[in-house]
Design an enzyme around this catalytic site. Sequence first.
Site, short mmCIF file in Angstrom:
data_model
loop_
_atom_site.label_atom_id
_atom_site.label_comp_id
_atom_site.label_asym_id
_atom_site.label_seq_id
_atom_site.Cartn_x
_atom_site.Cartn_y
_atom_site.Cartn_z
N HIS A 123 0.84 -1.20 0.00
CA HIS A 123 0.00 0.00 0.00
C HIS A 123 0.88 1.25 0.00
O HIS A 123 1.11 1.88 1.03
CB HIS A 123 -0.94 -0.01 1.21
N ASP A 133 -5.96 5.22 -0.86
CA ASP A 133 -5.12 4.62 0.19
C ASP A 133 -4.25 5.66 0.89
O ASP A 133 -3.21 5.33 1.47
CB ASP A 133 -4.21 3.53 -0.41
N ASP A 175 -8.45 -1.77 -7.91
CA ASP A 175 -7.69 -1.91 -6.67
C ASP A 175 -6.94 -3.23 -6.59
O ASP A 175 -5.92 -3.35 -5.90
CB ASP A 175 -8.63 -1.77 -5.46
#
Length: 367
Positions: free
Chosen positions: A102, A143, A263
């Site tokens: 991430h 994110d 995603d």
Amino acid sequence: WEGWGGGVSIVQELMEGNSPDTPPSGTKANQLQGLRAALEKADRWDFDVFELETEADGLPLQVMSWHVFVRHGLIEEFNLDHVRLVNFLRVVENGHQDNPYHNATHVADVVQSMHLLIKEGGLTQYVGRLEVLAALLAACIHDFEHRGLNNDFLIKSADDWAIDSNDKSPNESHHLSSAYRIIQANECNFLHRMPHAQQAALRKLVIDLVLATDMAEHMAIVSKLKTDLHKRLHCPEDDIQAGGEVPDALKTLILQAAIKIADIGHLYASHEVHIKWSERLEEEMWRQGDVEKERGMKVSFLMDRDKPGVTKSQPGFVDFVVRPLFETFVACFPKCQTLMDRVEANYHHWKLKEQEQTEGGASVDTP
């Protein structure tokens, strides 16, 4: 903000619109040429975000986000403040931590996937221009400030993000609120020329899209995609495909499904890129497991580095989580069939590894 002045150099050169007809000379010219060549591949499903990361001096989020805003004509159409947009993108990139998975490179990858789903996937038959802006902005911030810890951990540890969100999607809630605080800052408010009603509609869409990236919402969105969209598209009496009015709720649902697909877009990336992201995700999950061990917490599933990790469970993840979403989405948007084909190709790799490990009882090195 820390790092406020970072990321000018080659990225700024690109953003400020140096003409390819009169490029700068020397090393900078070669850098810009490489960067533009990497961006030209953003219209392909086999796009390699790691190549962009290298060409963009480690600032792929800024470059990709700016590129797609320009490509879709959003800056002119919505009278966005391009100087403040550059500031905003710089702060957003700097706000991403150096997690294995991430991180800002993952976000750039999601932005590219969302761009291509809009451009090539057939979505624009049902969604309008404001929805396109919302989808790309949501991808850009989805994110923001992620710490490499999942929602379950944040809730169980009574983290501030969980307290602030009342345990409802603490990660996603923080990504949204923190990003919008930056937009409120004068130097970064690239939306200030938009009418207030349009800003409010945009914000509602962005919130709905980012919250949809919480995996806790996965099955509900897949179910709604089947009942609310797929059935309508395959009903001869429904005029939705013939230019009939598309309800706002359906536009939102389409984009919620799209951002969920984007995603996990590494699943349809080229084999080498997919493997790299899978290994990065495994390491990030193991790091959470390490924290859980240190705190005396029960180690979450697949997060114990002394046991098989996520790379050993890919077939099951695809079968039970990925396939229902992708198959339903492709049934609604046949132009996206190539995504399912690419997922299957990577799936075949994991199934072969699984079979080899079962039959041989020994681990097989990932190529």
